[in-house]
Scaffold this motif. Structure first.
Motif, PDB file in Angstrom:
ATOM      1  N   HIS A 417       0.650  -1.108   0.096  1.00 26.60           N
ATOM      2  CA  HIS A 417       0.013  -0.120  -0.088  1.00 26.60           C
ATOM      3  C   HIS A 417       0.923   1.227   0.012  1.00 26.60           C
ATOM      4  N   ALA A 418       2.056   1.212   0.753  1.00 24.84           N
ATOM      5  CA  ALA A 418       2.746   2.345   1.037  1.00 24.84           C
ATOM      6  C   ALA A 418       3.772   2.495  -0.042  1.00 24.84           C
ATOM      7  N   TYR A 419       4.292   1.568  -0.587  1.00 23.11           N
ATOM      8  CA  TYR A 419       5.466   1.665  -1.789  1.00 23.11           C
ATOM      9  C   TYR A 419       5.203   0.912  -3.046  1.00 23.11           C
ATOM     10  N   ARG A 420       4.274   0.110  -3.074  1.00 24.99           N
ATOM     11  CA  ARG A 420       3.750  -0.752  -4.219  1.00 24.99           C
ATOM     12  C   ARG A 420       4.737  -1.726  -4.397  1.00 24.99           C
ATOM     13  N   LEU A 421       5.211  -2.248  -3.564  1.00 29.19           N
ATOM     14  CA  LEU A 421       6.294  -3.469  -3.578  1.00 29.19           C
ATOM     15  C   LEU A 421       5.504  -4.737  -2.955  1.00 29.19           C
ATOM     16  N   GLN A 422       5.709  -5.759  -3.887  1.00 30.73           N
ATOM     17  CA  GLN A 422       5.106  -6.999  -3.324  1.00 30.73           C
ATOM     18  C   GLN A 422       6.036  -8.295  -3.664  1.00 30.73           C
ATOM     19  N   PRO A 423       6.247  -9.340  -2.918  1.00 26.80           N
ATOM     20  CA  PRO A 423       7.350 -10.218  -3.344  1.00 26.80           C
ATOM     21  C   PRO A 423       7.176 -11.561  -4.064  1.00 26.80           C
ATOM     22  N   PHE A 424       5.822 -11.509  -4.324  1.00 27.48           N
ATOM     23  CA  PHE A 424       5.285 -12.614  -5.055  1.00 27.48           C
ATOM     24  C   PHE A 424       4.979 -12.651  -6.549  1.00 27.48           C
ATOM     25  N   ASP A 425       5.701 -13.903  -7.277  1.00 30.18           N
ATOM     26  CA  ASP A 425       5.333 -14.207  -8.353  1.00 30.18           C
ATOM     27  C   ASP A 425       4.975 -15.641  -8.712  1.00 30.18           C
ATOM     28  N   TYR A 426       4.770 -15.994 -10.194  1.00 33.83           N
ATOM     29  CA  TYR A 426       4.386 -17.398 -10.410  1.00 33.83           C
ATOM     30  C   TYR A 426       5.401 -18.450  -9.860  1.00 33.83           C
ATOM     31  N   ARG A 427       6.509 -18.059  -9.675  1.00 28.07           N
ATOM     32  CA  ARG A 427       7.451 -19.007  -9.476  1.00 28.07           C
ATOM     33  C   ARG A 427       7.467 -19.394  -8.052  1.00 28.07           C
ATOM     34  N   ILE A 428       6.619 -18.726  -7.031  1.00 30.80           N
ATOM     35  CA  ILE A 428       6.354 -19.148  -5.396  1.00 30.80           C
ATOM     36  C   ILE A 428       5.712 -20.287  -5.715  1.00 30.80           C
ATOM     37  N   GLY A 429       4.526 -20.285  -6.663  1.00 24.96           N
ATOM     38  CA  GLY A 429       3.706 -21.321  -6.549  1.00 24.96           C
ATOM     39  C   GLY A 429       4.290 -22.712  -7.286  1.00 24.96           C
ATOM     40  N   LEU A 430       5.204 -22.619  -8.145  1.00 26.03           N
ATOM     41  CA  LEU A 430       5.948 -23.794  -8.605  1.00 26.03           C
ATOM     42  C   LEU A 430       6.937 -24.371  -7.378  1.00 26.03           C
ATOM     43  N   ILE A 431       7.581 -23.509  -6.490  1.00 29.23           N
ATOM     44  CA  ILE A 431       8.225 -23.941  -5.506  1.00 29.23           C
ATOM     45  C   ILE A 431       7.424 -24.809  -4.641  1.00 29.23           C
ATOM     46  N   LEU A 432       6.397 -24.106  -4.139  1.00 27.81           N
ATOM     47  CA  LEU A 432       5.293 -25.047  -3.331  1.00 27.81           C
ATOM     48  C   LEU A 432       4.714 -26.088  -4.006  1.00 27.81           C
ATOM     49  N   GLY A 433       4.524 -26.246  -5.159  1.00 29.81           N
ATOM     50  CA  GLY A 433       4.117 -27.494  -5.792  1.00 29.81           C
ATOM     51  C   GLY A 433       5.286 -28.378  -5.700  1.00 29.81           C
ATOM     52  N   ALA A 434       6.524 -27.998  -5.880  1.00 26.26           N
ATOM     53  CA  ALA A 434       7.526 -29.164  -5.839  1.00 26.26           C
ATOM     54  C   ALA A 434       7.628 -29.433  -4.389  1.00 26.26           C
ATOM     55  N   ALA A 435       7.549 -28.704  -3.664  1.00 25.44           N
ATOM     56  CA  ALA A 435       7.668 -29.067  -1.894  1.00 25.44           C
ATOM     57  C   ALA A 435       6.331 -30.068  -1.710  1.00 25.44           C
TER      58      ALA A 435
END
Length: 492
Positions: A417-435
């Motif tokens: 909200h303050a700085y328009r920064l967020q840490p997620f992209d589609y790769r997080i989903g791929l890592i969680l799937g592999a896990a």
């Protein structure tokens, strides 16, 4: 290499060595030789002493680091700074000690089920608090002098070696439990005396008070900053210690021992996060200075991705092998298995949300970090009060998970909200799937005749499937150059 770089390198080496020693002590050695209520007693005493000392210090350890540059003058004994740094907290200690002794019936009533075990050490806890206070103040003074490696060595290495030593002496029958507790308090207290000796050795033990110390900076300014620092420091202590205190009070010391052992098993997950955060802090400060939001956004995503891939692997490695880990302890500690899984989930989420806390504390809106810490501390206490009575020690684990989840969602939203920064992209989903696939592979490995062999087989299955999944999906681009070099080397 300058003194700051040398001290930083030494501190890093000492810190990681100390983390390993700490894990061996708290998650393996003490649970092997001590009953759960005995471990619970040591944790309650240490937590009480830590809170006691922080209230007495009134934030002066942080104030010492903040204001020492104004006093720095070795020839003039730093203008009486050390007596000032020690003097006001000693007055605070006297006030808190009076409250502590007047509150003895109330505190022991809170631990009514184990008052006979805790009561004999109530006075010794005050002594431990005194030396904890002296250590923190002298450590702050040494930080101002840029001499930090020795105090880190004492806290991270020597203390843990001494605790391991007295634990082994108890386990081998050379100490009674009463003697063990006194030795435990003694080794925690002696660090302050060693710091005093070190200050004398380097010629910085200037104990003569001067009126000049009251004129360099207004005492009101020191007290004002100290009050702010106290609120921040006590919030951190509440977050890390209150669950053990409340489990000991609401259930019993045995439950506190089981809970804190599970807590320390789960801390193994935080080691790579801490390593990354030490690097992240100065980098983020530079990005803010340069107003380089593009590089900060990329760094935010990259560190979140790395935390996710390492965190999932370690969390699963610990969780799938809890049978083996608990086989190294007394059987009663195995009741903490569910607690470890819940705490691992909380710590993993804390890592996956990336460096949102560091972004806040290095940003122009850094004061919101205090708001979040106070909210997390208040939420932890409130959820413990709500969940421990019906669920026991498992309720404390759920309280920690829910508090961490809530505050990290709030921090992540605030940074967006303050700085328009967020840490997620589609790769997080791929890592969680592999896990997820790796977790299933490890879980499907059947137990064999030996828990140790079972641990090796599950770890192998987890590693092979997880590595294959991460590499096949290219979920972590940072790994690809390393993989190409490895292929090139094998091809040559």
């Amino acid at each position: 290499m300058g003194i700051v770089q040398r001290q930083g390198l030494r501190n890093t080496i000492i810190s990681y060595f100390g983390l390993g020693l700490g894990f061996v002590n708290t998650a393996l050695l003490m649970p092997r030789f001590l009953a759960a209520d005995q471990v619970g007693l040591t944790r309650v005493l240490l937590s009480l002493a830590t809170i006691y000392a922080q209230l007495a210090a009134f934030g002066f350890a942080s104030a010492g680091i903040r204001f020492f540059p104004y006093f720095r003058n070795r020839e003039a004994g730093h203008q009486g700074f050390l007596p000032l740094l020690l003097g006001l907290p000693m007055l605070g200690f006297a006030v808190i000690s009076l409250a502590y002794w007047l509150g003895r019936p109330l505190i022991l009533r809170a631990y009514d089920a184990d008052a006979a075990l805790l009561g004999p050490y109530y006075g010794w806890c005050a002594l431990l608090a005194l030396f904890t206070l002296l250590y923190s103040l002298q450590d702050a003074y040494l930080k101002g002098l840029y001499h930090t490696a020795f105090s880190s060595f004492l806290q991270e290495v020597l203390l843990r070696v001494l605790i391991a030593g007295v634990t082994l002496l108890f386990g081998l029958g050379y100490l009674t439990f009463h003697q063990f507790v006194l030795a435990y308090i003694l080794v925690n207290s002696v660090l302050a005396l060693l710091l005093t000796g070190y200050l004398a050795y380097i010629g910085e033990l200037h104990l003569r008070p001067t009126r000049a110390a009251l004129q360099v900076r207004p005492v009101r300014e020191l007290l004002s900053f100290g009050a702010f620092a106290l609120l921040s420091n006590i919030s951190g202590t509440v977050i890390s210690s209150i669950d053990a205190l409340m489990v000991g009070s609401k259930v019993n010391l045995k439950a506190a021992g089981i809970y804190t052992t599970a807590f320390f098993i789960s801390t193994a997950l935080t080691i790579p996060f801490r390593s990354l955060y030490k690097i992240a802090f100065p980098l983020l400060a530079d990005y803010w200075k340069e107003q380089d939001m593009a590089r900060m956004a990329e760094f935010y995503r990259r560190t979140t991705r790395l935390n996710t891939v390492l965190g999932c692997y370690l969390a699963l490695g610990i969780g799938l092998n809890l049978d083996f880990i608990y086989s190294l302890m007394k059987p009663e500690y195995a009741a903490g298995t569910t607690i470890v899984w819940i705490l691992l989930a909380g710590r993993l989420l804390d890592g996956i949300t990336g460096v949102n806390g560091l972004i806040v504390v290095t940003s122009p809106r850094y004061r919101f970090d205090l708001v979040f810490n106070v909210a997390l501390a208040a939420g932890t206490v409130g959820l413990n009060l709500l969940l421990i009575p019906p669920l026991g020690m498992v309720g404390a684990a759920w309280a920690a998970l829910l508090a961490l989840t809530s505050i990290n969602v709030a921090r992540t939203w605030f940074v967006w909200h303050a700085y328009r920064l967020q840490p997620f992209d589609y790769r997080i989903g791929l890592i969680l799937g592999a896990a997820g696939a790796a977790a299933l592979a490890g879980w499907l490995v059947p137990p064999v005749h030996s828990l140790f062999v079972t641990m090796l087989l599950r770890s192998a299955a987890l590693t092979v499937v997880y590595a294959a999944g991460v590499l096949f999906t290219r979920a972590v681009p940072e790994v690809q150059p390393l993989l190409q070099k490895l292929r090139g080397g094998l091809g040559a």
